[in-house]
Design an enzyme around this catalytic site. Sequence first.
Site, short mmCIF file in Angstrom:
data_model
loop_
_atom_site.label_atom_id
_atom_site.label_comp_id
_atom_site.label_asym_id
_atom_site.label_seq_id
_atom_site.Cartn_x
_atom_site.Cartn_y
_atom_site.Cartn_z
N GLU A 111 0.70 -1.26 0.23
CA GLU A 111 0.09 -0.13 -0.13
C GLU A 111 0.84 1.31 -0.11
OE1 GLU A 111 -2.75 -0.24 3.28
OE2 GLU A 111 -4.41 -1.24 1.81
N HIS A 225 -9.11 10.35 2.68
CA HIS A 225 -8.94 9.25 1.66
C HIS A 225 -8.88 9.72 0.33
CE1 HIS A 225 -8.31 5.55 -0.26
NE2 HIS A 225 -8.06 4.93 0.91
N ARG A 271 -1.21 9.38 1.47
CA ARG A 271 -2.48 9.93 1.00
C ARG A 271 -2.70 11.10 1.13
NH1 ARG A 271 -5.71 5.39 4.68
NH2 ARG A 271 -5.46 3.65 3.20
N HIS A 332 -11.58 10.60 6.37
CA HIS A 332 -11.26 8.97 6.52
C HIS A 332 -10.95 8.50 7.83
CE1 HIS A 332 -10.64 4.83 5.25
NE2 HIS A 332 -9.32 4.99 5.28
N ARG A 367 -1.41 8.99 8.99
CA ARG A 367 -1.34 7.57 9.50
C ARG A 367 -0.71 6.88 8.11
NH1 ARG A 367 -5.81 3.46 8.79
NH2 ARG A 367 -6.39 4.73 7.16
C1 LIG Z 1 -14.35 2.49 4.86
C2 LIG Z 1 -12.88 2.19 5.75
C3 LIG Z 1 -11.82 1.32 5.52
C4 LIG Z 1 -10.68 1.26 6.24
N1 LIG Z 1 -9.51 0.41 5.96
C5 LIG Z 1 -8.51 0.47 6.73
C6 LIG Z 1 -7.93 -0.62 6.44
O1 LIG Z 1 -7.78 -1.52 5.41
N2 LIG Z 1 -6.93 -0.94 7.45
C7 LIG Z 1 -6.64 -0.17 8.57
O2 LIG Z 1 -5.73 -0.59 9.26
N3 LIG Z 1 -7.61 0.82 8.71
C8 LIG Z 1 -8.76 0.93 8.15
N4 LIG Z 1 -9.80 1.71 8.21
C9 LIG Z 1 -9.47 2.66 9.63
C10 LIG Z 1 -9.71 1.63 10.64
O3 LIG Z 1 -10.93 0.71 10.10
C11 LIG Z 1 -10.26 2.35 11.95
O4 LIG Z 1 -9.48 3.32 12.28
C12 LIG Z 1 -10.55 1.44 13.02
O5 LIG Z 1 -11.41 0.26 12.59
C13 LIG Z 1 -11.04 2.16 14.20
O6 LIG Z 1 -11.24 0.92 15.13
P1 LIG Z 1 -11.95 1.41 16.60
O7 LIG Z 1 -12.28 0.18 17.19
O8 LIG Z 1 -11.10 2.44 17.20
O9 LIG Z 1 -13.35 2.38 16.00
P2 LIG Z 1 -14.80 1.60 15.30
O10 LIG Z 1 -14.22 0.66 14.45
O11 LIG Z 1 -15.18 2.82 14.30
O12 LIG Z 1 -15.45 1.41 16.36
C14 LIG Z 1 -16.20 2.53 17.23
C15 LIG Z 1 -17.37 1.62 18.18
O13 LIG Z 1 -17.76 2.73 18.96
C16 LIG Z 1 -19.12 2.77 19.03
N5 LIG Z 1 -19.75 3.97 19.88
C17 LIG Z 1 -19.16 5.17 19.26
N6 LIG Z 1 -19.77 6.14 20.17
C18 LIG Z 1 -20.34 5.20 20.94
C19 LIG Z 1 -21.26 5.87 22.26
N7 LIG Z 1 -21.35 6.88 22.56
N8 LIG Z 1 -21.83 4.82 22.95
C20 LIG Z 1 -21.54 3.38 22.66
N9 LIG Z 1 -20.80 3.11 21.45
C21 LIG Z 1 -20.20 4.05 20.70
C22 LIG Z 1 -19.52 2.47 17.59
O14 LIG Z 1 -21.10 2.07 17.35
C23 LIG Z 1 -18.64 1.35 17.19
O15 LIG Z 1 -19.13 0.21 17.55
C24 LIG Z 1 -10.67 2.06 7.39
C25 LIG Z 1 -11.77 2.72 7.77
C26 LIG Z 1 -12.79 3.09 6.98
C27 LIG Z 1 -13.86 3.97 7.40
#
Ligand SMILES: Cc1cc2nc3c(=O)[nH]c(=O)nc-3n(C[C@H](O)[C@H](O)[C@H](O)COP(=O)(O)OP(=O)(O)OC[C@H]3O[C@@H](n4cnc5c(N)ncnc54)[C@H](O)[C@@H]3O)c2cc1C
Length: 530
Positions: A111, A225, A271, A332, A367
Amino acid sequence: MKAYDAIVIGSGAAGLYTALKLPREWRIALLTKENLTLSSSQWAQGGIAAVVEPDDSFRLHYEDTLAAGAGLCEPEAVRVLVEEAPERIRELIALGVEFDRYQGRLAVTLEAAHSRRRILHAADATGRELVRALVEEVRDLGNIRVVEEALAIDLALDGGRCRGVLVDALGVREWYMSPVTVLATGGAGQVFAYTTNPAVATGDGIAMAARAGVALRDLEFVQFHPTALAIDGAPRFLISEAVRGEGGQLVNLAGERFMGRYHPQGELAPRDVVARAIFDQMQSSGATHVLIDLRPIGEATIEQRFPNIAHVCRKFGVDVFSEAVPVAPAAHYWMGGVLTDLDGRTSLPGLFAVGEVASTGVHGANRLASNSLLECLVFAHRIAEAVRSSGISRTAAGIIHFPPAAAQSPVNFELVQRIRNEMPWLVWRTCGIIREADGLRRGLEQLQMWKQQLSGVDATTERATLEVRNLVIAAELLLKSALLRTESRGGHYRSDHPAPDPAWQVHTEIAEGRLFQTPLAVAKIRPTSG
Ligand SMILES: Cc1cc2nc3c(=O)[nH]c(=O)nc-3n(C[C@H](O)[C@H](O)[C@H](O)COP(=O)(O)OP(=O)(O)OC[C@H]3O[C@@H](n4cnc5c(N)ncnc54)[C@H](O)[C@@H]3O)c2cc1C
């Protein structure tokens, strides 16, 4: 009131993995505001970065991460990230995550800004496969109580500690109490008009932390992105970076490849460079998008590597095998977040943060692709280890009694709806890919007016309004930080200060309502017990 040994807020990769890693004899509440599978993690496509090939090394992964971070990564945090990655990957495989393989070995792809092939993937839906395996394991464990449709509203503060959180679970307000509360609420893409993030990404964790006076860092740094699907009526679905890694080409509407004019690495430039190049092409031609051509990748590879992308494009009328796909940049990933040390501790005792909501120091100003899922796993593990060895008393929170949450108060829904519609456009215009002081000031004025108008909103109000309040708070902190940083670096580009300034090789921090610069250094937060 409900009492647990630990509360994890959020069910993305960060929250799920933290819940799995905490001691099995603990009673854990895993709260999520919709359901276990609605998160950015679930939507992740490209993969997870880790050194698994003999021609790769920790040193190279470390250097690539620092280079992308444009001088603001914390080297110690990056070292931890890359060195602990292979062990976390082994754990995922043991849990049943099925990464793609080639001739029996883990398949790795390239990537942007990675100097080696080191992205492990499960076709183009790596997040879905990861979340599937983690959710299955969480459901199997008797000690984790999953509470879906449970919105965390505000942190419970007592005696200078976090004691838990106020929650709305299907309309019922209740205090969830615990000596350990983990924010894993993800990002805030919804502050922008164009985003790849799901609707749940409303910056709740940042806003809750800000209201509690918890230290926040580097909030001006947002990654845009370069290539989100740009078709009227379609969501800004991500056309993964891996598409360019495998040979996908960017062309403008005149059919010219243009990336070579902007960066020697062409389509595989960092990016922020690719996003600004596309934005520049769009501005100079007046077009609403450019095109990404997948055909140079070859049909067989498209079918094998990008079946989901091909499927979604087809759904919106584009056949990737015979035509190029309209794409434009979209917000993103938020590099900044709640300041943590290397064990996920925040400045508020009893509160930890992990995943996109946290600022561990691994991403700096930008990032490196596929480092964020990795960050979720590595720091979830470290939080669990830190908690295990901290001697935190599991019953500490049980003796605190918070008042019952009051009945709902009336709000002006029209106003809330208007702010919800207008705010993302304001932020996109004033604090998007290209920023400058006048626009940021105007944006801030408007946000502060909205904040004032929403000042009657309190913890008793209904969900949509609470989310709008959080969005406005997150946006205000973002714009304030972007206005303060009078230079361009990584994801933050100021047209009135277009170059990096060595004097600005510092973090910005917000604590107790104050915004200031802080020198580079991994946060040192003293562990507390009880
Ligand atoms: C389309 C897309 C593609 C991506 N591709 C990649 C990739 O290939 N590789 C990579 O490393 N990263 C990628 N990323 C980035 C990566 O997915 C995210 O940074 C990472 O998944 C974040 O994980 P997280 O657990 O911190 O948050 P999230 O996965 O966003 O989860 C947050 C959680 O918190 C919950 N929540 C939020 N507020 C509250 C609240 N007040 N009360 C209760 N629950 C709440 C939400 O409902 C959700 O369940 C991508 C992101 C996107 C959007």
